[in-house]
Structure formats: structure tokens, C-alpha cells
Scaffold this motif. Structure first.
Motif, mmCIF file in Angstrom:
data_model
loop_
_atom_site.group_PDB
_atom_site.id
_atom_site.type_symbol
_atom_site.label_atom_id
_atom_site.label_comp_id
_atom_site.label_asym_id
_atom_site.label_seq_id
_atom_site.Cartn_x
_atom_site.Cartn_y
_atom_site.Cartn_z
ATOM 1 N N ASN A 83 28.330 24.784 99.556
ATOM 2 C CA ASN A 83 29.751 24.430 99.542
ATOM 3 C C ASN A 83 30.125 23.720 98.239
ATOM 4 O OD1 ASN A 83 29.569 25.378 102.140
ATOM 5 N ND2 ASN A 83 29.618 23.379 103.082
ATOM 6 N N LEU A 84 29.947 24.400 97.135
ATOM 7 C CA LEU A 84 30.296 23.840 95.826
ATOM 8 C C LEU A 84 31.116 24.855 95.047
ATOM 9 C CD1 LEU A 84 26.826 22.300 94.884
ATOM 10 C CD2 LEU A 84 28.826 21.074 95.738
ATOM 11 N N GLU A 85 31.858 24.365 94.054
ATOM 12 C CA GLU A 85 32.690 25.241 93.237
ATOM 13 C C GLU A 85 31.845 26.176 92.382
ATOM 14 O OE1 GLU A 85 35.752 23.387 90.913
ATOM 15 O OE2 GLU A 85 36.070 21.850 92.453
ATOM 16 N N SER A 86 32.390 27.333 92.086
ATOM 17 C CA SER A 86 31.731 28.285 91.193
ATOM 18 C C SER A 86 31.558 27.674 89.808
ATOM 19 C CB SER A 86 32.558 29.566 91.077
ATOM 20 O OG SER A 86 32.624 30.208 92.334
ATOM 21 N N LYS A 87 30.452 27.990 89.174
ATOM 22 C CA LYS A 87 30.138 27.562 87.799
ATOM 23 C C LYS A 87 30.278 26.050 87.614
ATOM 24 C CE LYS A 87 31.403 32.052 86.009
ATOM 25 N NZ LYS A 87 32.292 32.823 85.186
ATOM 26 N N SER A 88 29.761 25.289 88.586
ATOM 27 C CA SER A 88 29.874 23.835 88.525
ATOM 28 C C SER A 88 28.540 23.109 88.334
ATOM 29 C CB SER A 88 30.529 23.321 89.812
ATOM 30 O OG SER A 88 29.723 23.625 90.942
ATOM 31 N N LYS A 95 26.440 27.206 86.203
ATOM 32 C CA LYS A 95 27.142 27.427 84.944
ATOM 33 C C LYS A 95 26.346 28.447 84.126
ATOM 34 C CE LYS A 95 28.899 22.688 84.593
ATOM 35 N NZ LYS A 95 28.817 21.420 83.831
ATOM 36 N N GLU A 141 24.574 33.134 95.934
ATOM 37 C CA GLU A 141 25.340 31.891 95.998
ATOM 38 C C GLU A 141 24.869 30.901 94.925
ATOM 39 O OE1 GLU A 141 27.964 30.159 98.321
ATOM 40 O OE2 GLU A 141 28.347 32.133 97.494
ATOM 41 N N ARG A 150 26.316 31.983 91.748
ATOM 42 C CA ARG A 150 27.758 31.703 91.718
ATOM 43 C C ARG A 150 28.037 30.265 91.290
ATOM 44 N NH1 ARG A 150 31.177 29.013 94.720
ATOM 45 N NH2 ARG A 150 29.702 28.620 96.400
ATOM 46 N N VAL A 151 27.270 29.303 91.789
ATOM 47 C CA VAL A 151 27.554 27.899 91.483
ATOM 48 C C VAL A 151 26.976 27.452 90.139
ATOM 49 C CG1 VAL A 151 27.784 27.283 93.913
ATOM 50 C CG2 VAL A 151 25.590 26.881 92.749
#
Length: 185
Positions: A91-96, A124, A118, A121-122
Motif C-alpha cells: 500500500n505505497l505510492e508508485s515510484k516512491s 523508483k 507490485e 511499481r513502488v
């Protein structure tokens, strides 16, 4: 999933073999990295990682009792956020995330290809993944050998998502360490 004995994750032999500080140094943490410790357990990696970065360290776990332990340990630490997750979800933002840590958890993931998508996706661009898990053989600690994932199997899953091997080493008779990096976009 509730753990019957959460402090088993902090037994002296296990902590010595994990060699937490040196394992984190191998991951090349920078002072502003944002880090995710997935399956954070009692937070042994979370807490040490928080000392190496000014960035946020997210401790993700399914077990609320584990997150309570982390919150208690980190009550005076300002760059740790404990988050309860559902099975194999991030449950984290993409590229974070600069560094994604998975310690003795990859063998527990039910849908590994979906989970690694996934992770990708998260991450960077050029984000790193630190995987520590049990050798795929019978060892004095850990799950049965048939429940484990070898270094090769783990690396192959990540490679399919353009997350490539940078370092591989043994941490002792029980554990291996993989450091991988997401290829740029």
C-alpha cells in the motif's frame, strides 16, 4: 496472520547471522533514501535502516501485533511509519521507494510474480531490492527445505520484471543475501 512467538525473530543466533548493519550497508543506503521493510516483523531491519537515512522507512506487516512491537520500539523515532497490509499487497505510492527490503519473507509470498510486479511499481528508477532468505536446503533454522526459494529462483522472478542482480552472498549456514536493482525507465 498472527505469530505465536514474535520474539523468536530476535533470537541471538538469527540476529548474528542476519548481520543487520552490514547487510544494510551492502544495500548502499543513502542519507535521503525512502525505504520499505516488507514483512517487517519486530522491526529489527526497520529500526537500523531508520538510523541510516533521513527519509521515511515504511514497516509493512500483516500482523497487527508485530506493528505494535515496532511502534513501541520506534516511539521516539520520527522517520518510521508502520502500516498493516493485506496478504502480498504493498500500500505505497508508485515510484516512491529507493530500497525495498524483504527478509525471510519471500518464501511466504503466495503469488510471487504478482507481488514482484507490485515491488517494481513502488520502486523508483534504479531502486534496489534487498532479499534475505533461507538457503533451499535443510538448515538448523527456518522452514522445511521444500517451502523455501533458492537464490536462483528468487533472482529469476525479479529478473522477469527487469530487476537485475547486483550482489549475491551467503550470510551463514542458514541465509543468503541478494541485492538487485530496477533498471531505469
Amino acid at each position: 496472520m498472527r505469530h505465536k512467538n514474535p520474539m523468536k525473530f530476535e533470537n541471538e543466533k538469527r540476529l548474528k547471522e542476519l548481520d543487520i548493519i552490514n547487510s544494510l550497508k551492502k544495500a548502499g543506503i543513502n542519507e535521503n533514501d525512502t525505504i520499505c521493510d516488507y514483512g517487517a516483523g519486530t522491526g529489527v531491519f526497520t529500526l537500523e535502516a531508520s538510523k541510516l537515512t533521513k527519509g521515511m522507512v515504511y514497516a509493512l506487516d500483516m500482523d497487527p501485533s508485530m506493528l505494535s512491537i515496532i511502534k513501541e520500539k520506534a516511539k521516539d523515532v520520527h522517520n518510521i511509519q508502520a502500516i498493516q497490509v493485506e496478504e502480498d499487497k504493498i500500500n505505497l505510492e508508485s515510484k516512491s521507494i529507493d530500497l525495498f527490503i524483504i527478509v525471510t519473507v519471500i518464501h511466504e509470498i503466495k503469488e510471487v510474480p504478482e507481488f514482484i510486479k507490485e515491488v517494481r511499481r513502488v520502486l523508483k528508477p534504479f531502486g534496489r531490492v534487498l532479499v534475505i532468505d533461507f538457503h533451499k536446503k535443510d538448515t538448523p533454522m527456518g522452514p522445511p527445505a521444500n517451502h523455501r526459494m533458492s537464490e536462483y529462483q528468487a533472482a529469476r522472478h525479479f529478473f522477469r520484471e527487469d530487476i537485475v542482480m547486483k550482489k549475491q552472498c551467503n550470510l551463514g549456514e542458514n541465509l543468503y543475501l541478494l541485492l538487485m536493482e530496477k533498471e531505469g525507465e
